[in-house]
Structures are given as structure tokens and as C-alpha cells.
Design a protein around this motif. Structure first.
Motif, PDB file in Angstrom:
ATOM      1  N   UNK A  14       0.803  -1.161  -0.235  1.00 19.09           N
ATOM      2  CA  UNK A  14      -0.082   0.003  -0.114  1.00 19.09           C
ATOM      3  C   UNK A  14       0.904   1.407  -0.141  1.00 19.09           C
ATOM      4  N   UNK A  15       2.158   1.416   0.713  1.00 21.58           N
ATOM      5  CA  UNK A  15       2.885   2.394   0.837  1.00 21.58           C
ATOM      6  C   UNK A  15       3.626   2.397  -0.231  1.00 21.58           C
ATOM      7  N   UNK A  16       4.004   1.307  -1.012  1.00 17.31           N
ATOM      8  CA  UNK A  16       5.048   1.514  -2.293  1.00 17.31           C
ATOM      9  C   UNK A  16       4.339   2.031  -3.558  1.00 17.31           C
ATOM     10  N   UNK A  17       2.974   2.041  -3.538  1.00 17.10           N
ATOM     11  CA  UNK A  17       2.272   2.716  -4.743  1.00 17.10           C
ATOM     12  C   UNK A  17       2.190   1.859  -6.078  1.00 17.10           C
ATOM     13  N   UNK A  18       2.536   0.493  -5.629  1.00 15.44           N
ATOM     14  CA  UNK A  18       2.318  -0.442  -6.851  1.00 15.44           C
ATOM     15  C   UNK A  18       0.858  -1.019  -6.911  1.00 15.44           C
TER      16      UNK A  18
END
Length: 159
Positions: A14-18
Motif C-alpha cells: 500500500x505504501x509502495x505505490x504499486x
């Protein structure tokens, strides 16, 4: 893989932007899909309603996409014909069983009370009987097609 590791993986994705991550390990397959900020995934479902009068004005959407309605018979040409409509929602069948003949054909004379078709609704087969005598001019629905309430099924010449 335990629950804590899965939760950490979800937070990381969720935090990686994938947008999507697939992970396969031994007997475990995990797919995580996220929505990126700024991108909106929108799915629109179009449903034909039996009557436009049933919608309250306050609940009507701001913009309605045009929906292709079932083609209706020209009023001038078929003015003296009677339309037999579906009394229920279901699946339209022209014959009582796959190995049996059709109930009616175009050009066949019918009497009041004759079975015209069967409409299956919730695993119940409902025989649709003619309310008039006359001759079948046109069958408006294909066999094994879904039908709506009040949808025209047959055109009958009562003369």
C-alpha cells in the motif's frame, strides 16, 4: 507465512505505490491489489428498468447514458394487433421440453386459454396462457431469452 507477515506485506504494498503484487510460495498464493491515489476505478452497471415512472425524481442520476431499448413494433402498421406481454420476469421458452414441439408458431390460430409459452422464474415453470383468440402474427422474443415484466412477447391478430 503467518498472519503478521501478511499484514506487513499488505502495508508495504500500500505504501509502495504499486497497483498489484502477486506472491507465490510453496502452497500459498497471495495477490494484493491497491488503488493508486489520483486514479479512480469506476464500474458502471446498466440495468433496464420496467418503468421510468417508478424512479423518484430525487434519486435520479445527474446524467444517464442512453440504453438501447428493445425494438418496438411500429404503431401504424400493427395498430389492430394485440400484444401479449410477459406477466413476470424470467427465462422465455417456446416449448415445454427440449425434445417437444413449440407451443405456437407464426400463423397458428390460438384460442383463449391456449398455452403460448413457458417462463421460468426461480426454478418454477409458469405456463403463459392466451387471454384472447386469434392468429399469431409475430413472436417478439427468441427461445431461451431472458424477459422482463411487461415485455411484449407475441403479436396476435384478433380478427
Amino acid at each position: 507465512m503467518d498472519l503478521k507477515e501478511i499484514q506487513n506485506l499488505i502495508k508495504f504494498v500500500a505504501n509502495s505505490g504499486v497497483a498489484e503484487v502477486k506472491l507465490e510460495m510453496d502452497d500459498v498464493k497471495i495477490t494484493i491489489r491497491t488503488t493508486l491515489e489520483g486514479s479512480v476505478t469506476e464500474t458502471t452497471y446498466v440495468q433496464q428498468l420496467p418503468s421510468q415512472n417508478a424512479l423518484p425524481q430525487a434519486a435520479a442520476p445527474q446524467q444517464i447514458a442512453p440504453v438501447a431499448a428493445a425494438p418496438e413494433a411500429p404503431v401504424v402498421e400493427n395498430a389492430h394487433y394485440v400484444t401479449i406481454k410477459s406477466p413476470i420476469i424470467g427465462t422465455f421458452y417456446r416449448k415445454p421440453a427440449p425434445d417437444k414441439p413449440m407451443f405456437v408458431e407464426v400463423g397458428k390460430s390460438i384460442a383463449k386459454g391456449d398455452v403460448l409459452c413457458v417462463i421460468e422464474a426461480m426454478k418454477l415453470f409458469n405456463e403463459i396462457e392466451s387471454e384472447i383468440s386469434g392468429k399469431i402474427v409475430k413472436i417478439l422474443v427468441d427461445d431461451m431469452s431472458p424477459v422482463e415484466f411487461d415485455q411484449p412477447l407475441f403479436l396476435v391478430d384478433p380478427s
